[in-house]
Scaffold this motif. Structure first.
Motif, PDB file in Angstrom:
ATOM      1  N   ASP A 116       0.813  -1.219   0.000  1.00 42.93           N
ATOM      2  CA  ASP A 116       0.000   0.000   0.000  1.00 42.93           C
ATOM      3  C   ASP A 116       0.842   1.262   0.000  1.00 42.93           C
ATOM      4  N   ALA A 117       2.148   1.121  -0.280  1.00 40.15           N
ATOM      5  CA  ALA A 117       3.026   2.292  -0.358  1.00 40.15           C
ATOM      6  C   ALA A 117       2.904   2.922  -1.735  1.00 40.15           C
ATOM      7  N   GLY A 118       2.441   4.163  -1.797  1.00 38.00           N
ATOM      8  CA  GLY A 118       2.312   4.852  -3.068  1.00 38.00           C
ATOM      9  C   GLY A 118       3.488   5.738  -3.396  1.00 38.00           C
ATOM     10  N   LEU A 119       4.290   6.066  -2.364  1.00 37.00           N
ATOM     11  CA  LEU A 119       5.407   6.996  -2.535  1.00 37.00           C
ATOM     12  C   LEU A 119       6.505   6.614  -1.558  1.00 37.00           C
ATOM     13  N   LEU A 120       7.714   6.416  -2.076  1.00 39.70           N
ATOM     14  CA  LEU A 120       8.845   5.984  -1.259  1.00 39.70           C
ATOM     15  C   LEU A 120      10.020   6.933  -1.418  1.00 39.70           C
ATOM     16  N   THR A 121      10.901   6.923  -0.426  1.00 37.13           N
ATOM     17  CA  THR A 121      12.118   7.720  -0.488  1.00 37.13           C
ATOM     18  C   THR A 121      13.142   7.138   0.472  1.00 37.13           C
ATOM     19  N   PRO A 122      14.444   7.323   0.200  1.00 30.38           N
ATOM     20  CA  PRO A 122      15.458   7.023   1.208  1.00 30.38           C
ATOM     21  C   PRO A 122      15.603   8.223   2.148  1.00 30.38           C
ATOM     22  N   ARG A 123      16.488   8.154   3.112  1.00 32.05           N
ATOM     23  CA  ARG A 123      16.836   9.325   3.899  1.00 32.05           C
ATOM     24  C   ARG A 123      17.759  10.212   3.052  1.00 32.05           C
ATOM     25  N   ILE A 124      17.679  11.510   3.264  1.00 36.34           N
ATOM     26  CA  ILE A 124      18.452  12.471   2.473  1.00 36.34           C
ATOM     27  C   ILE A 124      19.494  13.146   3.359  1.00 36.34           C
ATOM     28  N   LEU A 125      20.736  13.120   2.902  1.00 36.41           N
ATOM     29  CA  LEU A 125      21.839  13.738   3.632  1.00 36.41           C
ATOM     30  C   LEU A 125      22.235  15.038   2.942  1.00 36.41           C
ATOM     31  N   GLU A 126      22.104  16.151   3.670  1.00 38.18           N
ATOM     32  CA  GLU A 126      22.457  17.457   3.127  1.00 38.18           C
ATOM     33  C   GLU A 126      23.955  17.733   3.337  1.00 38.18           C
ATOM     34  N   PRO A 127      24.544  18.633   2.531  1.00 41.46           N
ATOM     35  CA  PRO A 127      25.981  18.918   2.658  1.00 41.46           C
ATOM     36  C   PRO A 127      26.349  19.392   4.061  1.00 41.46           C
ATOM     37  N   GLY A 128      27.469  18.872   4.563  1.00 43.41           N
ATOM     38  CA  GLY A 128      27.975  19.310   5.856  1.00 43.41           C
ATOM     39  C   GLY A 128      27.253  18.734   7.052  1.00 43.41           C
ATOM     40  N   LYS A 129      26.290  17.848   6.815  1.00 46.14           N
ATOM     41  CA  LYS A 129      25.512  17.277   7.913  1.00 46.14           C
ATOM     42  C   LYS A 129      25.986  15.842   8.190  1.00 46.14           C
ATOM     43  N   GLY A 200      -5.571   6.959  -0.071  1.00 45.07           N
ATOM     44  CA  GLY A 200      -5.432   5.667   0.580  1.00 45.07           C
ATOM     45  C   GLY A 200      -4.061   5.025   0.497  1.00 45.07           C
ATOM     46  N   TRP A 201      -3.090   5.724  -0.094  1.00 46.95           N
ATOM     47  CA  TRP A 201      -1.731   5.207  -0.191  1.00 46.95           C
ATOM     48  C   TRP A 201      -0.892   5.706   0.975  1.00 46.95           C
ATOM     49  N   LYS A 202       0.150   4.966   1.314  1.00 46.62           N
ATOM     50  CA  LYS A 202       1.062   5.370   2.379  1.00 46.62           C
ATOM     51  C   LYS A 202       2.336   5.974   1.813  1.00 46.62           C
ATOM     52  N   LEU A 203       2.971   6.828   2.620  1.00 48.57           N
ATOM     53  CA  LEU A 203       4.305   7.336   2.333  1.00 48.57           C
ATOM     54  C   LEU A 203       5.284   6.460   3.110  1.00 48.57           C
ATOM     55  N   GLN A 204       6.297   5.949   2.445  1.00 47.75           N
ATOM     56  CA  GLN A 204       7.232   5.022   3.098  1.00 47.75           C
ATOM     57  C   GLN A 204       8.655   5.533   2.960  1.00 47.75           C
ATOM     58  N   VAL A 205       9.368   5.584   4.080  1.00 44.68           N
ATOM     59  CA  VAL A 205      10.767   6.007   4.099  1.00 44.68           C
ATOM     60  C   VAL A 205      11.638   4.806   4.449  1.00 44.68           C
TER      61      VAL A 205
END
Length: 250
Positions: A116-129, A200-205
């Motif tokens: 039921d995941a409609g949208l996925l993403t990894p974690r995002i690392l910003e510069p210097g973090k 009805g879709w979930k966001l998944q990280v």
């Protein structure tokens, strides 16, 4: 019993990248996709939103790169909706030109996808973090003024996913009719997340996967970009999707 032969993943992702005179940024991203994610990449739809020198001439990758040259500039959502019309794969990835990949994040991202995941993403690392960007809370005026104050608590589950790396299930993208093109730049990522959840879709990280963002903070330097940012926020807060999503989470 003999071990069955390894079956490589099918090329199941169409990737949309939009260049605003940024082909120098796109080139290393294409190289990283080719190196790490070729097996799952059906093709890349590369949109040239403004004319620029052809830095891709004579180059090739392990997947098709379909180029679209706009006759006049389009907004963020309009460009990716146009790219989606070229998508015949089960997954559609909206990707910023300044995302950087040190390994294959797409194959494990697909492997983790809930039904039921409609949208996925990894974690995002910003510069210097040292740590990835925290999850985003519901985008309200109070949240914006509070997020940098002591005692602010970030949500454990994101209310929305920034538009720099959005892996959509194509069925979900199609169901919500893609991005709302009334947003020219900014705000459309929150809006599509809200409408995806309302459908009805979930966001998944994927908490164990990381992509780097070589951030281009134009809204901090340009009055034009800041204007687009502010007016987009006003459109978000005036939309029916925002208030329905707010009620869903309250």
């Amino acid at each position: 019993m003999p071990t069955p032969p390894f079956s490589p993943p099918a090329p199941s992702i169409t990737i949309s990248i939009v260049s605003h005179g940024q082909l120098a940024l796109v080139l290393p991203l294409l190289a990283q996709l080719d190196l790490h994610c070729r097996a799952v990449t059906a093709k890349v739809v590369l949109t040239l939103n403004i004319p620029e020198p052809d830095l891709l001439a004579g180059r090739s990758w392990g997947f098709e790169v379909e180029r679209i040259a706009n006759a006049s500039p389009k907004g963020f959502g309009a460009n990716h909706n146009q790219a989606f019309s070229r998508c015949a794969s089960p997954w559609f990835l909206v990707l910023n030109p300044d995302i950087r990949l040190d390994s294959d994040v797409l194959t494990p991202l697909l492997a983790q996808a809930a039904a039921d995941a409609g949208l996925l993403t990894p974690r995002i690392l910003e510069p210097g973090k040292a740590e990835p960007e925290p999850h985003r809370a519901l985008l309200t005026p109070l949240e914006i003024v509070s997020r940098n104050k002591p005692g602010y608590v970030r949500p454990r589950v994101p209310a929305w996913i920034p538009g720099l790396f959005m892996l959509f299930r194509s069925d979900a993208y199609r169901q919500v009719s893609g991005f709302d093109e009334r947003f020219f730049m900014y705000g459309e990522d929150f809006d599509i997340c809200a409408r995806t959840r309302l459908a009805g879709w979930k966001l998944q990280v994927a908490e164990d996967l990381v992509a780097r963002h070589d951030a281009q903070r134009e809204s901090h330097r340009s009055k034009k970009y800041l204007y687009w940012h502010v007016t987009s926020l006003l459109k978000v807060w005036g939309s029916g999707a925002f208030w329905r999503y707010w009620r869903l989470g309250s």
